[in-house]
Design an enzyme around this catalytic site. Structure first.
Site, short mmCIF file in Angstrom:
data_model
loop_
_atom_site.label_atom_id
_atom_site.label_comp_id
_atom_site.label_asym_id
_atom_site.label_seq_id
_atom_site.Cartn_x
_atom_site.Cartn_y
_atom_site.Cartn_z
N LYS A 55 7.48 -5.98 -2.22
CA LYS A 55 8.49 -6.11 -3.27
C LYS A 55 8.76 -4.80 -3.97
O LYS A 55 9.85 -4.57 -4.47
CB LYS A 55 7.97 -7.08 -4.35
CG LYS A 55 7.98 -8.52 -3.98
CD LYS A 55 7.19 -9.31 -5.02
CE LYS A 55 6.98 -10.74 -4.54
NZ LYS A 55 5.89 -11.41 -5.24
N LYS B 23 3.04 -2.50 5.05
CA LYS B 23 3.48 -3.88 4.79
C LYS B 23 4.81 -3.88 4.02
O LYS B 23 5.00 -3.07 3.13
CB LYS B 23 2.39 -4.55 3.96
CG LYS B 23 2.41 -6.06 4.00
CD LYS B 23 1.20 -6.62 3.26
CE LYS B 23 1.60 -7.06 1.86
NZ LYS B 23 0.61 -7.94 1.22
N LYS C 241 -5.88 -1.57 -8.47
CA LYS C 241 -4.95 -1.62 -9.61
C LYS C 241 -5.43 -0.76 -10.76
O LYS C 241 -4.63 -0.12 -11.44
CB LYS C 241 -4.75 -3.07 -10.07
CG LYS C 241 -3.91 -3.89 -9.10
CD LYS C 241 -3.44 -5.19 -9.70
CE LYS C 241 -2.60 -5.97 -8.70
NZ LYS C 241 -2.20 -7.29 -9.19
#
Ligand code: AMP
Ligand code: TRP
Length: 326
Positions: free
Chosen positions: A196, A193, A111
């Protein structure tokens, strides 16, 4: 009974991956365990969102958990920030969290590499807050995806350190990885994967997608150029569709191969789309109902927080006593 605990961040709506990989299993665990499930809104605070949106997203996530079949009579469902013990315990544990260990967390590294201009301290101490979430309820098992296992290991370490330094206080939690926990891949790029935040609108099925959208997305799912519905290396797209179909119907891969022998991928995609739409329809309907019943939702949110606080406060008081805080 053994205790299960897990949390999910209120970022947008859930995907079919969240549902088949996490929330559906949470529902099934309710019968066997004492379950604590919560909306991790304090963790979501590490990224900026407009306050009104944030409030809405947390309520929506809470309603979605109920709509997915988490039963507030059977489990304790709550919103993290409504139980102040989480923030307190998070601070206490951050003072037992080695800087070096926190620096090695892959989620932090990923991140902070992605948004180097926007690294806040919360992003860094995130695992200490998560450890507090888990230890406050003396959880035995924590169902999480592979991306969270490092944080769980961190939790065990910090709990062991606390017990060593201040005396036996916390139970060391273990991961819970159900056999049936499906890993759902992107429909557009089946080696990645389902997530969202995918920019490709066709890649992700959202729990609240309507029937037409679901069927359309499955129709355009990327597959391969042979024509056999079989679970095999190199057939990532078909493997993913088989995983989804199997997770919902309970059928084995062999049974699915037999069912679609001699039929084309088109038939198979329609079948997968149909079972997914059938599975999600009642969730969507229940969700809509819950959102219109504001009084019920507010009451359940308040009741969840009150019951969770009752348990969390006991552990918090014990930990504070051990540390010499009261
Ligand atoms: P996240 O959306 O990353 O906050 O994840 C919430 C929960 O859903 C975690 O337990 C994840 O492991 C699980 N999850 C998220 N995406 C998927 C996926 N594509 N397949 C299976 N499980 C998933
Ligand atoms: N960090 C988890 C995630 O992003 C969410 C979470 C917060 C959690 N606290 C937790 C999961 C405690 C399990 C237990 O998916």
């Amino acid at each position: 009974r053994r205790i299960i605990l897990s949390g999910i961040q209120p970022t947008g709506t859930f995907t079919l991956g969240n549902y088949l990989g996490a929330v559906k299993n949470w529902r099934q665990l309710q019968k066997e365990y004492d379950c604590y499930y919560f909306v991790a809104d304090l963790h979501a605070l590490t990224v900026y969102h407009e306050p009104a949106m944030r409030r809405k997203a947390s309520r929506a996530a809470f309603a979605l958990l109920l709509a997915c079949g988490l039963d507030p009579e059977e489990s304790l469902v709550f919103i993290q920030s409504h139980v102040s013990a989480h923030a307190q315990m998070g601070w206490m544990l951050s003072c037992l969290s080695p800087f070096g260990d926190l620096s090695r967390m892959t989620q932090f590294k990923d991140k902070s590499a992605k948004h180097p201009e926007d690294i806040n301290a919360g992003l860094f101490t995130y695992p200490a807050l998560m450890a507090g979430d888990i230890l406050l309820y003396q959880a035995d098992y924590v169902p999480v995806g592979a991306d969270q296992t490092q944080h769980l290991e961190f939790t065990r370490n910090v709990a062991a350190r606390f017990n060593h330094v201040y005396g036996e206080t916390f139970r060391l939690p273990e991961g819970y990885f159900p056999k049936a926990g499906a890993r759902v891949m992107s429909l557009a790029e089946p080696t990645a994967k389902m997530s969202k935040s995918d920019e490709n609108a066709k890649a992700t099925i959202f729990i609240l997608d309507d029937e037409k959208t679901i069927l359309k997305k499955f129709k355009s799912a990327v597959t391969d150029s042979d024509a056999e519905v079989a679970f095999r290396e190199g057939k990532d797209g078909i493997n993913n569709l088989m995983t989804i179909y199997s997770a919902i119907t309970g059928k084995s891969y062999d049974a699915i191969t037999a069912e679609f022998a001699g039929k084309g991928y088109g038939d198979f995609k329609t079948a997968v789309g149909t079972v997914v739409a059938d599975e999600l329809r009642p969730i969507r309907e229940r969700y809509a109902e819950l959102l219109t019943d504001k009084a019920y939702l507010d009451a359940e949110i308040a009741r969840g927080a009150e019951r969770a606080a009752h348990i969390a406060e006991k552990t918090l008081a014990k930990a504070k006593r051990k540390m010499g805080l009261c």
